[in-house]
Write a protein that holds these residues in place. Sequence first.
Motif, mmCIF file in Angstrom:
data_model
loop_
_atom_site.group_PDB
_atom_site.id
_atom_site.type_symbol
_atom_site.label_atom_id
_atom_site.label_comp_id
_atom_site.label_asym_id
_atom_site.label_seq_id
_atom_site.Cartn_x
_atom_site.Cartn_y
_atom_site.Cartn_z
ATOM 1 N N CYS A 18 7.550 -27.804 79.120
ATOM 2 C CA CYS A 18 7.674 -27.649 77.661
ATOM 3 C C CYS A 18 8.972 -28.220 77.106
ATOM 4 C CB CYS A 18 7.547 -26.181 77.278
ATOM 5 S SG CYS A 18 8.914 -25.137 77.838
ATOM 6 N N TYR A 19 9.864 -28.692 77.982
ATOM 7 C CA TYR A 19 11.123 -29.359 77.612
ATOM 8 C C TYR A 19 12.141 -28.423 76.960
ATOM 9 C CZ TYR A 19 8.286 -33.544 78.410
ATOM 10 O OH TYR A 19 7.468 -34.497 78.951
ATOM 11 N N LYS A 49 4.532 -33.580 77.029
ATOM 12 C CA LYS A 49 4.930 -32.188 76.835
ATOM 13 C C LYS A 49 3.725 -31.276 76.989
ATOM 14 C CE LYS A 49 6.796 -28.947 73.427
ATOM 15 N NZ LYS A 49 7.313 -28.741 72.060
ATOM 16 N N HIS A 60 2.420 -30.211 67.303
ATOM 17 C CA HIS A 60 3.356 -31.175 67.892
ATOM 18 C C HIS A 60 3.047 -32.597 67.409
ATOM 19 C CE1 HIS A 60 5.678 -33.280 71.020
ATOM 20 N NE2 HIS A 60 4.575 -33.971 71.282
#
Length: 352
Positions: A18-19, A49, A60
């Motif tokens: 998910c960074y 992601k 997103h």
Amino acid sequence: MDSRYESMETLRNKCAACYRQFNKMEHLVEHMRTSFHSGHEPMCGICRKHCRSFESLREHLIAGPLPKQECKNIFNIRGCRFCLAILDSSNTRRVHEGRCQFSNVNSGLISRFASMGIHDQLDNYRARGTQVVALACKMVGGGSDGSLDMCARVCIIDEYENIIFHTYVKPPLPVTNYRYESTGIRPEHLKDAMPVKQVQKRIREFLCNGEAMWKIRPKGSKARILVGHGLDHDLDRLQLDYPSIVIRDTAKYPPLMKTSKLSNSLKYLTQAYLGYDIQTGIQDPYDDCVATMRLYMRMRSQAHRKEDYPLASDPQNRNNFALSRQRELERMNPEEMLEISRSDYYCWCLDS
């Protein structure tokens, strides 16, 4: 500590899925312990992601408060607005979307045919052995104020959208509100309708397919997979028990839920992910069956990496992020931790 070392350390503490960024490696380990990231999560086809649901992925790429601009720009040119896949070119996207968008024209014709009366192919399909079916009900109102839901119509279809069973159902209590504007049900439809106990018995025998309820298992069972939306309520109104391990509910499937983990309506899911409208005017249970089956088949057809033990609850994975391995885990890089991380929900691709 110089800035170059700090940036390297920060990169090392960044979740590979998910960074999210963490100040310390121990915090990243705790995140991986509770996030259950895996290759079964919806994933951005541009930056890779991982997202917890397709709604999160949609935010997103398109409609969120802070969509990633680079991903948004590419998606606007090459992204499918239904399945959220990224295609090779804008021309490829147009061709793909033509196939990806469903139509409910045939559905409407068949549902009108079904409305004419009983359609019972349960015994024929028992012999054919179809393993995935969708069920939907329409409710009328009982009680003094008409707010008590009672099943008055039920439909079951196979995975090819053929009607297996359709009947009006005689509720166990007097009907005080037929809800005609949405159900299309009139008193004459229920006058000689099949009693709910008889409907329950017919459906239970068909779903169990000759297998005792207590013997039903997730794999290798003769019992049928049951698809629907809000099935807890439908089965309760039919006074019917069925094991959750063979139920596929589009209202409870994590990738199809809202970012807030609440259920999306079937009307919204059909419009957003199949590209057409349902439940306008008088509603037909056949249309609901078709929509849930199409959503199920789309989720089941996703190409995910095959794993022998794909669930965090599988005994072989229970030690992956054990507290006793804390120091060992802190020496791993984010990619290695993602490699051993497993999903906390059953992905429908595992049915294929």
